[in-house]
Scaffold this active site. Sequence first.
Site, PDB file in Angstrom:
ATOM      1  N   CYS A  75       0.837  -1.207   0.000  1.00 33.71           N
ATOM      2  CA  CYS A  75       0.000   0.000   0.000  1.00 33.71           C
ATOM      3  C   CYS A  75       0.867   1.252   0.000  1.00 33.71           C
ATOM      4  CB  CYS A  75      -0.917   0.023   1.221  1.00 33.71           C
ATOM      5  SG  CYS A  75      -2.306  -1.096   1.070  1.00 33.71           S
ATOM      6  N   ASP A 127     -10.817  -6.415  21.941  1.00 35.79           N
ATOM      7  CA  ASP A 127      -9.797  -6.269  22.984  1.00 35.79           C
ATOM      8  C   ASP A 127     -10.378  -5.704  24.274  1.00 35.79           C
ATOM      9  OD1 ASP A 127      -7.101  -6.088  24.123  1.00 35.79           O
ATOM     10  OD2 ASP A 127      -7.378  -3.931  23.873  1.00 35.79           O
TER      11      ASP A 127
END
Length: 157
Positions: A75, A127
């Site tokens: 990218c 998380d």
Amino acid sequence: MKLSHLDEKNHPKMVDVSDKNITLRIATASGIIYMSQEAFDVIKNNTAKKGPVLQTAIVAAIMGVKKTSEIIPMCHPLMLSKVETNIVEFVKECAFKLIVTVKCEGKTGVEMEALSGVSIGLLTIYDMIKAIDKSMRITDIVLESKEGGKSGKFVRS
């Protein structure tokens, strides 16, 4: 089909975009996280021990967009114009859908940035709530739409 990120020896390379025109690029991606009723209620009632889950996920999604070129090898770093997030609640399913739209004027698209933002945002929810529900399921991370560039417009049907 020849892949543009492989050279003539099939070695990976970053695509040369120097000859491409600068155009408006917009991409929207989304994904869903399913969880237990208890985990859903903790998020909704803003009582998670780690803090405000959805607000933190939004910030994480934006950070994920901005860091895409550092974690996805091929990218290009992009000068982003806008990152917009939206979270939709699915009360019956005990789920949240995160939608991320990314915009820039550039020579390459922002699809990976939108997908990265969704992924990081949903992982942040996981998380922050995993102490309550380790069985959460992140699913359906998809490109919803993109526009700009040579390949034109795409809208998921």
